[in-house]
Design a protein around this motif. Sequence first.
Motif, PDB file in Angstrom:
ATOM      1  N   LEU A   1       0.826  -1.209   0.000  1.00  0.00           N
ATOM      2  CA  LEU A   1       0.000   0.000   0.000  1.00  0.00           C
ATOM      3  C   LEU A   1       0.862   1.263   0.000  1.00  0.00           C
ATOM      4  O   LEU A   1       0.515   2.266  -0.639  1.00  0.00           O
ATOM      5  N   LEU A   2       1.988   1.227   0.715  1.00  0.00           N
ATOM      6  CA  LEU A   2       2.884   2.389   0.742  1.00  0.00           C
ATOM      7  C   LEU A   2       3.558   2.603  -0.610  1.00  0.00           C
ATOM      8  O   LEU A   2       3.660   3.737  -1.102  1.00  0.00           O
ATOM      9  N   ILE A   3       4.022   1.514  -1.211  1.00  0.00           N
ATOM     10  CA  ILE A   3       4.675   1.624  -2.512  1.00  0.00           C
ATOM     11  C   ILE A   3       3.698   2.140  -3.568  1.00  0.00           C
ATOM     12  O   ILE A   3       4.049   2.982  -4.405  1.00  0.00           O
ATOM     13  N   LYS A   4       2.463   1.645  -3.522  1.00  0.00           N
ATOM     14  CA  LYS A   4       1.442   2.055  -4.486  1.00  0.00           C
ATOM     15  C   LYS A   4       0.816   3.414  -4.144  1.00  0.00           C
ATOM     16  O   LYS A   4       0.096   3.986  -4.970  1.00  0.00           O
ATOM     17  N   ARG A   5       1.087   3.910  -2.931  1.00  0.00           N
ATOM     18  CA  ARG A   5       0.519   5.185  -2.466  1.00  0.00           C
ATOM     19  C   ARG A   5      -1.004   5.215  -2.603  1.00  0.00           C
ATOM     20  O   ARG A   5      -1.599   6.116  -3.176  1.00  0.00           O
ATOM     21  N   VAL A   6      -1.608   4.181  -2.066  1.00  0.00           N
ATOM     22  CA  VAL A   6      -3.063   4.014  -2.159  1.00  0.00           C
ATOM     23  C   VAL A   6      -3.747   4.912  -1.127  1.00  0.00           C
ATOM     24  O   VAL A   6      -3.370   4.914   0.049  1.00  0.00           O
ATOM     25  N   PRO A   7      -4.752   5.697  -1.519  1.00  0.00           N
ATOM     26  CA  PRO A   7      -5.467   6.539  -0.553  1.00  0.00           C
ATOM     27  C   PRO A   7      -6.279   5.706   0.422  1.00  0.00           C
ATOM     28  O   PRO A   7      -6.646   4.563   0.133  1.00  0.00           O
ATOM     29  N   PHE A   8      -6.559   6.281   1.595  1.00  0.00           N
ATOM     30  CA  PHE A   8      -7.318   5.570   2.621  1.00  0.00           C
ATOM     31  C   PHE A   8      -8.744   5.316   2.130  1.00  0.00           C
ATOM     32  O   PHE A   8      -9.335   6.164   1.452  1.00  0.00           O
ATOM     33  N   PRO A   9      -9.320   4.156   2.438  1.00  0.00           N
ATOM     34  CA  PRO A   9     -10.683   3.852   1.982  1.00  0.00           C
ATOM     35  C   PRO A   9     -11.713   4.822   2.555  1.00  0.00           C
ATOM     36  O   PRO A   9     -11.500   5.442   3.603  1.00  0.00           O
ATOM     37  N   THR A  10     -12.847   4.925   1.868  1.00  0.00           N
ATOM     38  CA  THR A  10     -13.947   5.733   2.369  1.00  0.00           C
ATOM     39  C   THR A  10     -14.597   5.028   3.554  1.00  0.00           C
ATOM     40  O   THR A  10     -14.317   3.855   3.830  1.00  0.00           O
ATOM     41  N   TRP A  11     -15.490   5.733   4.239  1.00  0.00           N
ATOM     42  CA  TRP A  11     -16.154   5.143   5.394  1.00  0.00           C
ATOM     43  C   TRP A  11     -17.031   3.956   4.984  1.00  0.00           C
ATOM     44  O   TRP A  11     -17.064   2.937   5.676  1.00  0.00           O
TER      45      TRP A  11
END
Length: 313
Positions: free
Chosen positions: A75-85
């Motif tokens: 997730l850090l390497i891909k820089r994935v945004p935090f999921p929605t609620w």
Amino acid sequence: MSAQLPIEKQHVKKEQPTTPDRLHAEKMGLLYGFIGVLSFSLTLPATKVVVTVLSPLSAGLGRALIAAVLAALVLLIKRVPFPTWQETKKLLLVSAGVVAGFPFFSSWAMERVPATHGAVIIALLPLATAGAAIFFSGERPTRKYWISSAIACVTIIAYAISSGFGALQWADLALLGAVISAAIGYAVGGELSKTMGGWQVISWSLIFAFPFLVVPLAGPLFAELKQATWPVWIGFGYISVVSMFLGFFAWYHGLALGGVSKVSQIQYLQPFLSIIAASFLLSEPLTLGAVLSAVIVVLAVAKGRKASIQQKA
């Protein structure tokens, strides 16, 4: 005076044609699903080896600690945004099912019954997953699907009875708990994978479970691993990296492409793959009845694959 001709309105219900793109998606979904099932089929035999040294708690939930570290890196390497609620609520349900529920219940059972026995009970998972898909995903399998599923399920139950697994044990109840947990996690995760991607679904599910597992499990897990032999290390490495992480990449992607109900039928092959693995790895007996049952199940799955799945509006 002009005569007004009556206009007759016809309401014709058009069926959605099965496009080549859709057929391709279903085939690819089944292929990815098979890769996932192939990965999961070694889980019970590997867990059987692991619980000879590790406790069921360490074997069942400790694997999530290792997989969560890998998930965090991805997730850090891909820089994935935090999921929605809304996504987070579903991810917590997936986490409870496949990160906590199934691993713990199955590990507890593997300490008490053979891997072959566990594989037979886990064979109820496709039907449970289809039922969960009705509730969570809005999928409506047709009668043809249920008939083929029933044939596969009855075949597996008949094999269990003929093989001497007819007596109900506490471990069987734990395995049923594992089935229910995984079915919910598969149905919700498969639906969520359509928008997030399967690798994100399992990665975030592991991340959300990590804080609740690291404090009570990290110390005992590493203390027990110091006493482990190399087969236990290999088994624990497999259930941590493949069963708990990489296998879900293919599995959730397959569910998203081909539909939860249809692709979940591939799971009927899992008990027989597990039985074969248990025979080679643990020297558990491989019988003619298992081979014949596998043939019937394969034919039933092939027939059910052609059944249509309706999606609730």
